[in-house]
Design a protein around this motif. Structure first.
Motif, PDB file in Angstrom:
ATOM      1  N   GLY A 138     119.646   6.977 119.970  1.00 39.83           N
ATOM      2  CA  GLY A 138     120.279   7.558 118.833  1.00 39.83           C
ATOM      3  C   GLY A 138     119.981   6.659 117.575  1.00 39.83           C
ATOM      4  O   GLY A 138     120.512   7.276 116.562  1.00 39.83           O
ATOM      5  N   GLY A 139     119.023   5.594 117.660  1.00 42.35           N
ATOM      6  CA  GLY A 139     118.953   4.823 116.526  1.00 42.35           C
ATOM      7  C   GLY A 139     117.943   5.721 115.369  1.00 42.35           C
ATOM      8  O   GLY A 139     118.335   5.635 114.123  1.00 42.35           O
ATOM      9  N   ALA A 140     117.099   6.523 115.661  1.00 46.49           N
ATOM     10  CA  ALA A 140     116.393   7.201 114.879  1.00 46.49           C
ATOM     11  C   ALA A 140     117.116   8.478 114.213  1.00 46.49           C
ATOM     12  O   ALA A 140     116.848   8.830 113.102  1.00 46.49           O
ATOM     13  CB  ALA A 140     115.081   7.877 115.675  1.00 46.49           C
ATOM     14  N   LEU A 141     118.364   8.666 114.640  1.00 46.23           N
ATOM     15  CA  LEU A 141     119.140   9.838 114.176  1.00 46.23           C
ATOM     16  C   LEU A 141     120.183   9.252 113.189  1.00 46.23           C
ATOM     17  O   LEU A 141     120.983   9.999 112.874  1.00 46.23           O
ATOM     18  CB  LEU A 141     119.723  10.588 115.186  1.00 46.23           C
ATOM     19  N   THR A 142     120.639   7.863 113.298  1.00 54.10           N
ATOM     20  CA  THR A 142     121.841   7.383 112.772  1.00 54.10           C
ATOM     21  C   THR A 142     121.478   6.395 111.544  1.00 54.10           C
ATOM     22  O   THR A 142     122.582   5.679 111.354  1.00 54.10           O
ATOM     23  CB  THR A 142     122.423   6.531 113.714  1.00 54.10           C
ATOM     24  N   LYS A 143     120.406   6.257 111.120  1.00 52.33           N
ATOM     25  CA  LYS A 143     120.046   5.294 109.857  1.00 52.33           C
ATOM     26  C   LYS A 143     120.749   5.844 108.520  1.00 52.33           C
ATOM     27  O   LYS A 143     120.889   7.041 108.233  1.00 52.33           O
ATOM     28  CB  LYS A 143     118.805   5.436 109.458  1.00 52.33           C
ATOM     29  N   VAL A 144     121.591   4.797 108.147  1.00 52.81           N
ATOM     30  CA  VAL A 144     122.754   5.091 106.997  1.00 52.81           C
ATOM     31  C   VAL A 144     122.544   4.031 105.955  1.00 52.81           C
ATOM     32  O   VAL A 144     122.660   2.834 106.389  1.00 52.81           O
ATOM     33  CB  VAL A 144     124.154   5.284 107.320  1.00 52.81           C
ATOM     34  N   ALA A 145     122.298   4.529 104.716  1.00 56.59           N
ATOM     35  CA  ALA A 145     122.319   3.520 103.642  1.00 56.59           C
ATOM     36  C   ALA A 145     123.755   3.280 103.289  1.00 56.59           C
ATOM     37  O   ALA A 145     124.537   3.839 103.673  1.00 56.59           O
ATOM     38  CB  ALA A 145     121.548   4.023 102.416  1.00 56.59           C
ATOM     39  N   PRO A 146     123.893   2.108 102.339  1.00 61.06           N
ATOM     40  CA  PRO A 146     125.337   1.767 101.751  1.00 61.06           C
ATOM     41  C   PRO A 146     125.888   3.269 101.025  1.00 61.06           C
ATOM     42  O   PRO A 146     124.921   3.699 100.271  1.00 61.06           O
ATOM     43  CB  PRO A 146     125.086   0.820 100.941  1.00 61.06           C
ATOM     44  N   GLY A 147     127.074   3.639 101.580  1.00 59.79           N
ATOM     45  CA  GLY A 147     127.618   4.906 100.765  1.00 59.79           C
ATOM     46  C   GLY A 147     127.390   6.074 101.673  1.00 59.79           C
ATOM     47  O   GLY A 147     127.758   7.150 101.084  1.00 59.79           O
ATOM     48  N   GLU A 148     126.749   5.923 102.944  1.00 60.43           N
ATOM     49  CA  GLU A 148     126.481   7.116 103.794  1.00 60.43           C
ATOM     50  C   GLU A 148     127.394   6.827 105.029  1.00 60.43           C
ATOM     51  O   GLU A 148     127.652   5.947 105.432  1.00 60.43           O
ATOM     52  CB  GLU A 148     125.147   7.178 103.883  1.00 60.43           C
ATOM     53  N   GLN A 149     127.283   8.092 105.630  1.00 60.50           N
ATOM     54  CA  GLN A 149     127.883   8.292 106.925  1.00 60.50           C
ATOM     55  C   GLN A 149     127.200   9.237 107.598  1.00 60.50           C
ATOM     56  O   GLN A 149     126.544   9.952 107.268  1.00 60.50           O
ATOM     57  CB  GLN A 149     129.524   8.622 107.124  1.00 60.50           C
ATOM     58  N   VAL A 150     127.280   8.884 109.133  1.00 66.03           N
ATOM     59  CA  VAL A 150     126.342  10.050 109.853  1.00 66.03           C
ATOM     60  C   VAL A 150     127.252  10.213 111.489  1.00 66.03           C
ATOM     61  O   VAL A 150     128.065   9.558 111.734  1.00 66.03           O
ATOM     62  CB  VAL A 150     124.961   9.381 110.609  1.00 66.03           C
ATOM     63  N   VAL A 151     126.995  11.445 111.901  1.00 63.87           N
ATOM     64  CA  VAL A 151     127.752  11.555 113.167  1.00 63.87           C
ATOM     65  C   VAL A 151     126.742  11.779 114.238  1.00 63.87           C
ATOM     66  O   VAL A 151     125.646  12.722 114.072  1.00 63.87           O
ATOM     67  CB  VAL A 151     128.704  13.169 113.172  1.00 63.87           C
ATOM     68  N   LEU A 152     126.767  11.179 115.253  1.00 64.08           N
ATOM     69  CA  LEU A 152     125.870  11.211 116.591  1.00 64.08           C
ATOM     70  C   LEU A 152     126.695  11.804 117.680  1.00 64.08           C
ATOM     71  O   LEU A 152     127.911  11.097 118.087  1.00 64.08           O
ATOM     72  CB  LEU A 152     125.108   9.775 116.752  1.00 64.08           C
ATOM     73  N   ARG A 153     126.116  12.580 118.578  1.00 63.47           N
ATOM     74  CA  ARG A 153     126.743  12.985 119.691  1.00 63.47           C
ATOM     75  C   ARG A 153     125.865  12.776 120.925  1.00 63.47           C
ATOM     76  O   ARG A 153     124.524  12.988 120.853  1.00 63.47           O
ATOM     77  CB  ARG A 153     127.403  14.452 119.817  1.00 63.47           C
ATOM     78  N   PHE A 154     126.097  12.213 121.873  1.00 62.23           N
ATOM     79  CA  PHE A 154     125.303  12.012 123.075  1.00 62.23           C
ATOM     80  C   PHE A 154     126.108  12.276 124.459  1.00 62.23           C
ATOM     81  O   PHE A 154     127.331  11.768 124.512  1.00 62.23           O
ATOM     82  CB  PHE A 154     124.402  10.816 123.333  1.00 62.23           C
ATOM     83  N   LYS A 155     125.331  12.571 125.581  1.00 62.03           N
ATOM     84  CA  LYS A 155     126.207  12.730 126.807  1.00 62.03           C
ATOM     85  C   LYS A 155     126.079  11.601 127.657  1.00 62.03           C
ATOM     86  O   LYS A 155     124.877  10.911 127.960  1.00 62.03           O
ATOM     87  CB  LYS A 155     125.453  14.050 127.455  1.00 62.03           C
ATOM     88  N   ALA A 156     127.027  11.294 128.106  1.00 62.83           N
ATOM     89  CA  ALA A 156     127.393   9.936 128.854  1.00 62.83           C
ATOM     90  C   ALA A 156     127.094  10.436 130.383  1.00 62.83           C
ATOM     91  O   ALA A 156     128.083  10.668 130.969  1.00 62.83           O
ATOM     92  CB  ALA A 156     128.848   9.365 128.717  1.00 62.83           C
ATOM     93  N   ASP A 157     125.833  10.316 130.819  1.00 60.97           N
ATOM     94  CA  ASP A 157     125.431  10.950 132.122  1.00 60.97           C
ATOM     95  C   ASP A 157     124.874   9.625 133.176  1.00 60.97           C
ATOM     96  O   ASP A 157     124.552   9.907 134.195  1.00 60.97           O
ATOM     97  CB  ASP A 157     124.253  11.826 132.141  1.00 60.97           C
ATOM     98  N   LYS A 158     125.084   8.372 132.542  1.00 61.22           N
ATOM     99  CA  LYS A 158     124.629   7.571 133.633  1.00 61.22           C
ATOM    100  C   LYS A 158     125.959   6.220 133.497  1.00 61.22           C
ATOM    101  O   LYS A 158     126.104   5.589 132.708  1.00 61.22           O
ATOM    102  CB  LYS A 158     123.352   6.518 133.137  1.00 61.22           C
ATOM    103  N   PRO A 159     126.712   6.391 134.621  1.00 60.59           N
ATOM    104  CA  PRO A 159     127.883   5.506 134.747  1.00 60.59           C
ATOM    105  C   PRO A 159     127.451   4.178 135.043  1.00 60.59           C
ATOM    106  O   PRO A 159     126.465   3.721 135.335  1.00 60.59           O
ATOM    107  CB  PRO A 159     128.715   5.838 136.023  1.00 60.59           C
ATOM    108  N   GLY A 160     128.046   3.132 133.952  1.00 55.00           N
ATOM    109  CA  GLY A 160     127.852   1.703 134.041  1.00 55.00           C
ATOM    110  C   GLY A 160     128.157   1.101 132.642  1.00 55.00           C
ATOM    111  O   GLY A 160     129.128   1.726 131.874  1.00 55.00           O
ATOM    112  N   THR A 161     128.080  -0.098 132.555  1.00 50.28           N
ATOM    113  CA  THR A 161     128.418  -0.847 131.350  1.00 50.28           C
ATOM    114  C   THR A 161     126.897  -1.025 130.472  1.00 50.28           C
ATOM    115  O   THR A 161     125.873  -1.334 131.051  1.00 50.28           O
ATOM    116  CB  THR A 161     129.045  -1.971 131.479  1.00 50.28           C
ATOM    117  N   TYR A 162     126.950  -0.854 129.174  1.00 51.58           N
ATOM    118  CA  TYR A 162     125.759  -0.964 128.346  1.00 51.58           C
ATOM    119  C   TYR A 162     126.063  -1.465 126.838  1.00 51.58           C
ATOM    120  O   TYR A 162     126.912  -1.369 126.261  1.00 51.58           O
ATOM    121  CB  TYR A 162     125.397   0.398 128.284  1.00 51.58           C
TER     122      TYR A 162
END
Length: 373
Positions: A138-162
């Motif tokens: 998701g890093g390539a889709l979420t870069k935000v400069a000061p004054g910006e916001q972004v929305v990312l959605r991903f599927k949580a398909d691997k149970p665990g702690t990350y």
């Protein structure tokens, strides 16, 4: 911005590296070849309110319904943190804390994060989820400069702690991480956690401990330096980072943050789930006076947990889950069992446990007395 950077001795070219040039690594390659579409029709939307560590947001341990879209919001905050009395770092944080908040969802859910970078910040930021698939987590889709916001959605398909962390590119990746910009997410199996025999287990309480190595420069007199912002601190900090030896190691942002009034709490008979993360260096966790009844290797809930562990590893870039049922009251030291790092650098916490003492498990048969000749 460029005037500020010139004042602190950085070139205009480096200014561009910190801002526009970082964004130039376009996300187009990740969104141009869309194939399978998301099918989110009819899915329930649930807002999760994130809280400061060591606590976890309100959540269910089991969930058998349809996948949901779990909505969250995090605000990036560049701020000064006092890691021990009189020692300060210019930190970068998710939601103002080190580590960032723990997120909790279930297998099959969709995580939908709104990431905000206020205009009061100086640097570009993003978020890389080790739990996510594709686009650099998701890093390539979420870069935000000061004054910006972004929305990312991903599927949580691997149970665990990350682990999740900021990864804006180049040398800024380690700099942002060692400045405190990481956290963790827990993806629970729909039918909950299982022990080594496949039997369902639950916890009464859960705590999140984020271990952080700090690299704080000293001046020519050997005193720790203090800077006006994270850009001003960068060049000196990078020199310390190259030595690969932290000057401080903290649990949850400050030496002693989880000791005394901040100690984690439990009662005899309660089962506690500990999630421990380290975004950069390796660690090894030991609960003095207790054990890891169940420890999930690498934090993966698809792995069979190991049992009765005295010490368990947490690799850099991992979050690991361990469960213990307390049997005796008192203070338990929860430490990195490189004891140099625990005692001298700060990698230690306490668990304060209430209840009745069991002499069958341990008893002082004779108090200290002088040795008889």
């Amino acid at each position: 911005m460029s005037h500020l950077l010139k004042k602190i001795g950085l070139s205009v070219a480096f200014t561009l590296t910190l801002s526009t040039a970082v964004i130039a690594e376009s996300a187009e390659g990740y969104i141009a070849n869309i194939g399978i579409q998301s099918n989110l029709e009819g899915l329930e939307r649930v807002k999760q309110i994130l809280v400061a560590p060591p606590f976890l947001p309100i959540h269910q341990q089991k969930y058998s319904g349809k996948p949901r879209i779990i909505e969250m919001e995090m605000i990036i905050e560049e701020k000064e943190i006092e890691v021990e009395p009189g020692v300060f770092v210019q930190a970068m944080t998710f939601d103002g804390t080190n580590p960032g908040p723990m997120m909790v969802v279930h297998e099959g859910d969709y995580v939908e994060l709104t990431l905000k970078n206020p205009k009061t910040n100086l640097l570009v930021h993003n978020i890389d989820f080790h739990a996510a698939t594709g686009a650099l987590g998701g890093g390539a889709l979420t870069k935000v400069a000061p004054g910006e916001q972004v929305v990312l959605r991903f599927k949580a398909d691997k149970p665990g702690t990350y682990v999740y962390h900021c990864a804006p590119g180049g040398v800024m990746v380690p700099y942002h991480v060692v400045a405190g910009m990481y956290g963790a997410i827990m993806i629970l199996p729909k039918d909950g956690l299982k022990d080594n025999k496949g039997k369902s287990v639950t916890y009464d309480k859960a705590y999140y401990v984020g271990e952080q190595g700090w690299y704080i420069p000293k001046d020519h007199e050997g005193k720790y330096q203090r800077y006006p912002n994270s850009v001003a601190a960068m060049n000196d900090t990078l020199k310390v980072m190259r030595k690969l030896t932290p000057t401080h190691i903290t649990y949850n942002g400050k030496k002693g943050a989880l000791i005394g009034k901040g100690a984690m709490k439990a009662k005899v008979g309660e089962t506690v789930l500990f999630i421990h993360s380290q975004a950069n260096e390796d660690s090894r966790i030991h609960l003095i006076g207790g054990h890891g009844d169940l420890v999930w290797p690498g934090g993966s809930f698809n792995n069979t947990p190991t049992v009765d562990r005295e010490t368990w590893s947490v690799l850099g870039g991992e979050a690991v889950a361990a469960m213990y049922t307390f049997k005796q009251p008192g203070i338990y030291a929860y430490v990195n069992h490189n004891l140099i790092e625990a005692i001298m650098l700060g990698a230690a916490a306490h668990v304060s446990v209430e209840g009745e003492w069991n002499n069958d498990l341990m008893e002082q048969v004779q108090p200290p007395s002088k040795i008889k000749n």
